[in-house]
Design an enzyme around this catalytic site. Structure first.
Site, short mmCIF file in Angstrom:
data_model
loop_
_atom_site.label_atom_id
_atom_site.label_comp_id
_atom_site.label_asym_id
_atom_site.label_seq_id
_atom_site.Cartn_x
_atom_site.Cartn_y
_atom_site.Cartn_z
N LEU A 126 3.80 2.91 4.35
CA LEU A 126 2.43 3.38 4.18
C LEU A 126 2.18 3.30 2.68
CD1 LEU A 126 0.03 4.50 5.83
CD2 LEU A 126 0.80 6.80 5.20
N ASP A 127 1.30 2.39 2.29
CA ASP A 127 1.14 2.07 0.87
C ASP A 127 0.89 3.31 0.02
OD1 ASP A 127 1.38 -0.66 1.43
OD2 ASP A 127 -0.75 -0.79 1.92
N ARG A 128 1.19 3.17 -1.24
CA ARG A 128 0.99 4.26 -2.20
C ARG A 128 -0.45 4.77 -2.18
NH1 ARG A 128 1.54 3.40 -8.74
NH2 ARG A 128 1.11 5.55 -9.38
#
EC number: 5.4.99.20
Length: 221
Positions: free
Chosen positions: A78-80
């Site tokens: 889950l991207d930054r």
């Protein structure tokens, strides 16, 4: 002389066999310990600007700043700059079930996009769009109201005052790198905010942003 050489060869072979047996036994013992470890599942509501990993050489915020549980790893990424549900576990079978494309496990996202997608854009997302790594699978796409359970983001998104925004509920059955963002950009509606709500049967229900909890894993779930 021949007897001496033969004895040396025998000793070398015996030493090699003993070394191999010790290494094999060590690997088997390590594997057995891992198999006997209790399966753990942690649900985490990841805030914006937190990396989905436990370490970072650059000193940015990571899972370690929130979760004290050791030996668990995120199932998928889950991207930054994305928020919401992370499932962390030490169960390889569960990780595979949640992330491998062949399992077709549904993942639900709530996505704020720039503009208001028309029917053509919505239909394109539903049937599949062709990205640089190939066509996407059919997806569930709905225009929805902003979720009433949503927390404020820090910092807030950057909106252009002269362009409205809208919310989409997106259900994917695959998980490519930054897929939702690339899909909405492909149809002309860049993603402004992205929250993952669920992965399979696991959801954000009852989890505040930045909060985690460990749950009991059902056998053969």
């Amino acid at each position: 002389m021949r007897q001496l050489i033969s004895s040396e060869n025998t000793m070398q072979k015996t030493s090699f066999r003993n070394h191999y047996v010790k290494r094999f036994s060590s690997r088997q013992a390590s594997k057995s310990r891992k198999e006997n470890q209790p399966k753990r599942v942690v649900l985490f509501n990841k805030p914006y600007d937190v990396l989905p990993q436990f370490t970072d050489e650059a000193g940015r915020r990571t899972l370690k700043d929130f979760i004290p549980v050791q030996g668990v790893y995120a199932a998928g990424r889950l991207d930054r700059d994305s928020e919401g549900l992370l499932v962390l576990t030490n169960d390889g079978a569960l990780q595979a079930r949640l992330t491998q494309p062949g399992k077709r496990t549904g993942k639900i996202y709530y996505v704020q996009v720039e503009g208001i997608p028309d029917n053509a854009a919505l239909q394109a997302l539903r049937t599949g769009v062709t990205l640089n790594d190939g066509p996407t699978l059919p997806a569930g796409i709905e225009i929805v109201a902003e979720p009433d359970w949503l927390w404020p983001r820090t910092p807030p998104i950057r909106e252009r005052k002269n362009i409205p925004t809208s919310w989409l509920k997106v259900t994917l059955y695959e998980g490519r790198n930054r897929q939702v963002r690339r899909m909405t950009a492909h149809v002309g509606h860049p993603t402004l905010r992205l929250i993952r709500y669920s992965m399979g049967d696991y959801t954000l229900n009852g989890l505040d942003n930045g909060q985690w909890r460990e749950i009991a894993q059902e056998k053969d779930r």
